[in-house]
Scaffold this motif. Structure first.
Motif, PDB file in Angstrom:
ATOM      1  N   LYS A 106       0.845  -1.195   0.000  1.00 39.27           N
ATOM      2  CA  LYS A 106       0.000   0.000   0.000  1.00 39.27           C
ATOM      3  C   LYS A 106       0.879   1.244   0.000  1.00 39.27           C
ATOM      4  O   LYS A 106       1.816   1.347   0.781  1.00 39.27           O
ATOM      5  CB  LYS A 106      -0.931   0.000   1.204  1.00 39.27           C
ATOM      6  CG  LYS A 106      -1.967  -1.083   1.129  1.00 39.27           C
ATOM      7  CD  LYS A 106      -2.924  -1.015   2.299  1.00 39.27           C
ATOM      8  CE  LYS A 106      -3.974  -2.095   2.160  1.00 39.27           C
ATOM      9  NZ  LYS A 106      -4.951  -2.044   3.250  1.00 39.27           N
ATOM     10  N   LYS A 115      -4.208  -0.554  -9.063  1.00 45.13           N
ATOM     11  CA  LYS A 115      -5.488  -0.321  -8.387  1.00 45.13           C
ATOM     12  C   LYS A 115      -5.349   0.865  -7.440  1.00 45.13           C
ATOM     13  O   LYS A 115      -4.495   0.889  -6.567  1.00 45.13           O
ATOM     14  CB  LYS A 115      -5.885  -1.561  -7.587  1.00 45.13           C
ATOM     15  CG  LYS A 115      -7.183  -1.428  -6.843  1.00 45.13           C
ATOM     16  CD  LYS A 115      -7.495  -2.723  -6.094  1.00 45.13           C
ATOM     17  CE  LYS A 115      -8.766  -2.640  -5.321  1.00 45.13           C
ATOM     18  NZ  LYS A 115      -9.039  -3.890  -4.582  1.00 45.13           N
ATOM     19  N   LEU A 116      -6.203   1.856  -7.636  1.00 48.33           N
ATOM     20  CA  LEU A 116      -6.256   3.003  -6.732  1.00 48.33           C
ATOM     21  C   LEU A 116      -7.588   2.962  -6.002  1.00 48.33           C
ATOM     22  O   LEU A 116      -8.638   2.803  -6.612  1.00 48.33           O
ATOM     23  CB  LEU A 116      -6.157   4.317  -7.510  1.00 48.33           C
ATOM     24  CG  LEU A 116      -4.868   4.544  -8.294  1.00 48.33           C
ATOM     25  CD1 LEU A 116      -4.964   5.838  -9.089  1.00 48.33           C
ATOM     26  CD2 LEU A 116      -3.681   4.589  -7.366  1.00 48.33           C
ATOM     27  N   THR A 117      -7.531   3.090  -4.685  1.00 38.22           N
ATOM     28  CA  THR A 117      -8.757   3.125  -3.881  1.00 38.22           C
ATOM     29  C   THR A 117      -8.689   4.317  -2.939  1.00 38.22           C
ATOM     30  O   THR A 117      -7.605   4.828  -2.643  1.00 38.22           O
ATOM     31  CB  THR A 117      -8.921   1.835  -3.061  1.00 38.22           C
ATOM     32  OG1 THR A 117      -7.800   1.680  -2.195  1.00 38.22           O
ATOM     33  CG2 THR A 117      -9.025   0.620  -3.958  1.00 38.22           C
ATOM     34  N   PHE A 118      -9.821   4.755  -2.490  1.00 32.09           N
ATOM     35  CA  PHE A 118      -9.849   5.836  -1.510  1.00 32.09           C
ATOM     36  C   PHE A 118     -10.916   5.551  -0.486  1.00 32.09           C
ATOM     37  O   PHE A 118     -11.851   4.807  -0.725  1.00 32.09           O
ATOM     38  CB  PHE A 118     -10.075   7.191  -2.194  1.00 32.09           C
ATOM     39  CG  PHE A 118     -11.405   7.301  -2.894  1.00 32.09           C
ATOM     40  CD1 PHE A 118     -12.482   7.867  -2.249  1.00 32.09           C
ATOM     41  CD2 PHE A 118     -11.561   6.849  -4.190  1.00 32.09           C
ATOM     42  CE1 PHE A 118     -13.712   7.983  -2.882  1.00 32.09           C
ATOM     43  CE2 PHE A 118     -12.786   6.953  -4.833  1.00 32.09           C
ATOM     44  CZ  PHE A 118     -13.857   7.520  -4.187  1.00 32.09           C
ATOM     45  N   ASN A 119     -10.748   6.166   0.663  1.00 32.14           N
ATOM     46  CA  ASN A 119     -11.716   5.980   1.749  1.00 32.14           C
ATOM     47  C   ASN A 119     -12.540   7.215   1.935  1.00 32.14           C
ATOM     48  O   ASN A 119     -12.150   8.288   1.768  1.00 32.14           O
ATOM     49  CB  ASN A 119     -10.982   5.665   3.061  1.00 32.14           C
ATOM     50  CG  ASN A 119     -10.206   4.363   2.939  1.00 32.14           C
ATOM     51  OD1 ASN A 119     -10.416   3.598   2.031  1.00 32.14           O
ATOM     52  ND2 ASN A 119      -9.296   4.158   3.865  1.00 32.14           N
ATOM     53  N   SER A 134      -2.498  10.029   0.751  1.00 28.06           N
ATOM     54  CA  SER A 134      -3.438  10.881   1.479  1.00 28.06           C
ATOM     55  C   SER A 134      -3.134  12.375   1.347  1.00 28.06           C
ATOM     56  O   SER A 134      -4.038  13.198   1.432  1.00 28.06           O
ATOM     57  CB  SER A 134      -3.497  10.485   2.956  1.00 28.06           C
ATOM     58  OG  SER A 134      -2.235  10.676   3.575  1.00 28.06           O
ATOM     59  N   ASN A 186       0.755   5.335   0.425  1.00 31.16           N
ATOM     60  CA  ASN A 186      -0.090   6.377   1.001  1.00 31.16           C
ATOM     61  C   ASN A 186      -0.101   7.614   0.103  1.00 31.16           C
ATOM     62  O   ASN A 186       0.925   8.265  -0.082  1.00 31.16           O
ATOM     63  CB  ASN A 186       0.423   6.736   2.391  1.00 31.16           C
ATOM     64  CG  ASN A 186      -0.491   7.701   3.104  1.00 31.16           C
ATOM     65  OD1 ASN A 186      -1.353   8.323   2.521  1.00 31.16           O
ATOM     66  ND2 ASN A 186      -0.291   7.824   4.397  1.00 31.16           N
ATOM     67  N   ASN A 219      -2.034  -4.977 -12.922  1.00 32.78           N
ATOM     68  CA  ASN A 219      -3.123  -4.739 -11.972  1.00 32.78           C
ATOM     69  C   ASN A 219      -2.951  -3.499 -11.099  1.00 32.78           C
ATOM     70  O   ASN A 219      -2.914  -3.575  -9.878  1.00 32.78           O
ATOM     71  CB  ASN A 219      -3.307  -5.963 -11.067  1.00 32.78           C
ATOM     72  CG  ASN A 219      -3.557  -7.227 -11.853  1.00 32.78           C
ATOM     73  OD1 ASN A 219      -4.253  -7.177 -12.858  1.00 32.78           O
ATOM     74  ND2 ASN A 219      -2.973  -8.316 -11.426  1.00 32.78           N
TER      75      ASN A 219
END
Length: 76
Positions: free
Chosen positions: A37, A72-76, A41, A39, A70
């Motif tokens: 992962k 992959k970008l995700t956000f919360n 942010s 960061n 593969n």
């Protein structure tokens, strides 16, 4: 990892920043490795660009390869 890097910048910025904390494969292994992962942010709410930079040879006489799978970008 001497020949490759992953960079990020805000869309309107000029300067790129190298992402740190990426896990790279050992030596000359062809085994795919999960980068872990990263960061991002500090770029929350901003439009960004990500670059995968490859610099072959660099005067060493050898040119390694790099394969990226593969993303992959995700956000919360």
């Amino acid at each position: 990892e001497d020949h490759v890097s992953v960079l990020v910048k805000e869309k309107t910025a000029v300067e790129w920043t190298a992402l740190e904390g990426i896990k790279w494969p050992e030596g000359t292994s062809w085994t795919a490795v999960n980068s872990g992962k990263i960061n991002l942010s500090s770029y929350a709410g901003k439009v960004i660009q990500i670059a995968f930079k490859y610099e072959g040879n660099k005067g060493t006489g050898n040119t390694p390869t790099w394969e990226v799978y593969n993303v992959k970008l995700t956000f919360n």
